[in-house]
Design an enzyme around this catalytic site. Structure first.
Site, PDB file in Angstrom:
ATOM      1  N   CYS A  87     -11.643  -7.538  -2.647  1.00 22.06           N
ATOM      2  CA  CYS A  87     -10.774  -6.688  -2.092  1.00 22.06           C
ATOM      3  C   CYS A  87     -11.605  -5.801  -1.128  1.00 22.06           C
ATOM      4  O   CYS A  87     -12.512  -5.141  -1.550  1.00 22.06           O
ATOM      5  CB  CYS A  87     -10.039  -5.856  -3.007  1.00 22.06           C
ATOM      6  SG  CYS A  87      -9.120  -4.233  -2.586  1.00 22.06           S
ATOM      7  N   GLY A  88     -11.451  -6.071   0.055  1.00 19.44           N
ATOM      8  CA  GLY A  88     -12.163  -5.557   1.252  1.00 19.44           C
ATOM      9  C   GLY A  88     -12.110  -4.130   1.147  1.00 19.44           C
ATOM     10  O   GLY A  88     -13.173  -3.143   1.413  1.00 19.44           O
ATOM     11  N   ASN A  89     -11.052  -3.402   1.080  1.00 17.89           N
ATOM     12  CA  ASN A  89     -10.644  -1.888   1.024  1.00 17.89           C
ATOM     13  C   ASN A  89     -11.220  -1.359  -0.236  1.00 17.89           C
ATOM     14  O   ASN A  89     -11.897  -0.416  -0.137  1.00 17.89           O
ATOM     15  CB  ASN A  89      -9.043  -1.430   1.023  1.00 17.89           C
ATOM     16  CG  ASN A  89      -8.580  -1.701   2.431  1.00 17.89           C
ATOM     17  OD1 ASN A  89      -9.202  -1.688   3.472  1.00 17.89           O
ATOM     18  ND2 ASN A  89      -7.392  -2.261   2.779  1.00 17.89           N
ATOM     19  N   ASN A 167     -10.890 -15.075  -0.958  1.00 20.98           N
ATOM     20  CA  ASN A 167      -9.639 -14.993  -1.545  1.00 20.98           C
ATOM     21  C   ASN A 167      -8.701 -15.472  -0.497  1.00 20.98           C
ATOM     22  O   ASN A 167      -8.939 -15.551   0.717  1.00 20.98           O
ATOM     23  CB  ASN A 167      -9.055 -13.872  -2.116  1.00 20.98           C
ATOM     24  CG  ASN A 167      -8.985 -12.632  -1.142  1.00 20.98           C
ATOM     25  OD1 ASN A 167      -9.370 -12.748  -0.068  1.00 20.98           O
ATOM     26  ND2 ASN A 167      -8.442 -11.553  -1.458  1.00 20.98           N
ATOM     27  N   ASN A 203      -1.978 -14.609   0.040  1.00 21.76           N
ATOM     28  CA  ASN A 203      -1.925 -13.122   0.397  1.00 21.76           C
ATOM     29  C   ASN A 203      -1.218 -13.633   1.802  1.00 21.76           C
ATOM     30  O   ASN A 203      -1.839 -14.505   2.740  1.00 21.76           O
ATOM     31  CB  ASN A 203      -2.876 -12.244   0.745  1.00 21.76           C
ATOM     32  CG  ASN A 203      -3.725 -12.069  -0.702  1.00 21.76           C
ATOM     33  OD1 ASN A 203      -3.229 -11.310  -1.295  1.00 21.76           O
ATOM     34  ND2 ASN A 203      -4.879 -12.676  -0.909  1.00 21.76           N
ATOM     35  N   ARG A 222      -0.463 -11.025  -3.125  1.00 21.59           N
ATOM     36  CA  ARG A 222      -0.161 -11.754  -4.144  1.00 21.59           C
ATOM     37  C   ARG A 222      -0.733 -10.977  -5.529  1.00 21.59           C
ATOM     38  O   ARG A 222      -1.539 -10.077  -5.410  1.00 21.59           O
ATOM     39  CB  ARG A 222      -1.070 -13.189  -4.294  1.00 21.59           C
ATOM     40  CG  ARG A 222      -2.492 -12.980  -4.308  1.00 21.59           C
ATOM     41  CD  ARG A 222      -3.196 -14.194  -4.793  1.00 21.59           C
ATOM     42  NE  ARG A 222      -4.471 -14.209  -4.836  1.00 21.59           N
ATOM     43  CZ  ARG A 222      -5.449 -15.006  -5.074  1.00 21.59           C
ATOM     44  NH1 ARG A 222      -4.917 -16.088  -5.549  1.00 21.59           N
ATOM     45  NH2 ARG A 222      -6.712 -14.871  -5.112  1.00 21.59           N
ATOM     46  N   CYS A 230      -4.759  -4.365   3.660  1.00 20.41           N
ATOM     47  CA  CYS A 230      -5.433  -5.200   2.869  1.00 20.41           C
ATOM     48  C   CYS A 230      -6.772  -5.553   3.448  1.00 20.41           C
ATOM     49  O   CYS A 230      -6.630  -6.271   4.754  1.00 20.41           O
ATOM     50  CB  CYS A 230      -4.661  -6.350   2.531  1.00 20.41           C
ATOM     51  SG  CYS A 230      -5.553  -7.819   1.543  1.00 20.41           S
ATOM     52  N   THR A 232      -9.178  -7.629   3.204  1.00 20.70           N
ATOM     53  CA  THR A 232      -9.464  -9.071   3.267  1.00 20.70           C
ATOM     54  C   THR A 232      -8.409  -9.574   4.087  1.00 20.70           C
ATOM     55  O   THR A 232      -8.642 -10.589   5.204  1.00 20.70           O
ATOM     56  CB  THR A 232      -9.496  -9.958   2.099  1.00 20.70           C
ATOM     57  OG1 THR A 232      -8.554  -9.761   1.256  1.00 20.70           O
ATOM     58  CG2 THR A 232     -10.729  -9.641   1.159  1.00 20.70           C
TER      59      THR A 232
END
Length: 294
Positions: A87-89, A167, A203, A222, A230, A232
């Site tokens: 999860c980039g954030n 992901n 996603n 997802r 998001c 990523t």
């Protein structure tokens, strides 16, 4: 049980500092915690621990490739309780929390994830806000085996580019889509795609063509549904936009409902830079937590 609440461009998380990785995080407990009516409310949960502790506690079967035992480890769970690779954030908020809490004093360090190591640079941080860059690794486009990648979002069919950012993503750029049309699209409704192409789900991002270096994007994640951002997904969107323009590398601002991030794609890797905000700190009732696990 102490918690913190934070967000990166309004993609929000509950952070649980559990350096020995002793907490029992069941899918039911995580889902209850993320519920915006019966819990604290969030898009996901970030357990703050180290990779070595997570492996010793059985949270990890083994250390992910490239992640050392003494690296920080972001154990990320989606709001439905499922485990997510990356999860980039979340990495930005995780890094901000480490600095704000005094657990980390360096400006540059590694955050481990199921997707591997993610080096971070904290450009600025205080108790509330931070500016953080994440080396997201190389974003790889995926072949379709001769069959086009498509998704239906809000009743509208889009062609997309499949991108692996640790992901899976399906980034759908429609050159005819206006910013207003994107804003009106029902991204919260269930999306459909070819499950044979994405057996573990995907996603889905819908984005406009870049204009003056800016791409507008919305996302259906997802295990979560529509989110305000998001991390990523913004990387996948930047890759799709650059590819559509005939470029392999470049820098774009990706504008999501929660704000702006800057994505740089190079031949070797990709970088995500954006804000983090820590909103609150508190304590979760132990009795409530035990009941939520059931």
């Amino acid at each position: 049980m102490k918690f913190a609440k934070g967000h990166g461009t309004e993609n929000d998380f509950v952070l649980l500092c559990d350096t020995p990785a002793e907490l029992r995080l069941t899918a039911a407990g995580v889902a209850a915690l993320c519920d915006r009516r019966r819990g604290l409310g969030a898009d996901g949960v970030l357990r703050v621990t180290t990779a070595g502790a997570a492996a010793a506690a059985g949270v990890l079967d083994r250390l992910p490739d490239g992640v050392a035992g003494d690296d920080w480890y972001m154990d990320y769970r989606n709001s439905d309780g499922s485990v997510a690779q990356m999860c980039g954030n979340g990495v930005r908020v995780f890094a901000h929390y480490l600095r704000a809490s005094g657990l980390e004093t360096r400006d540059e360090f590694v955050v481990g994830s199921l997707a591997g190591p993610r080096p971070v640079t904290v450009h600025a941080a205080d108790a509330t806000g931070a500016d953080v860059s994440v080396d997201m690794g190389k974003a790889n486009t995926l072949g379709s085996g001769g069959k086009a990648f498509e998704a239906t979002v809000g009743g509208r069919r889009f062609a997309g580019l499949a991108v692996d950012v640790g992901n899976p993503h399906l980034a759908c750029l429609d050159p005819e889509l206006s910013v207003d049309e994107l804003a009106a699209l029902d991204v919260a409704a269930p999306v459909s795609f070819d499950a044979a192409q994405f057996p573990d789900g995907v996603n889905v991002e819908v984005l406009t063509a870049p204009a003056a270096g800016v791409v507008h994007m919305r996302v259906h994640e997802r295990g979560v549904g529509e989110t305000r951002s998001c991390g990523t997904g913004t990387v996948a969107a930047a890759v799709a936009a650059l590819t559509a323009a005939g470029a392999d590398t470049g820098t774009l601002t990706v504008r999501v409902p929660g704000g702006d991030v800057v994505v740089t794609v190079t031949d070797a890797t990709s970088y995500l830079r954006g804000p983090s905000v820590l909103v609150a700190h508190g304590e979760i009732s132990e009795e409530w937590w035990q009941q939520a696990q059931r």
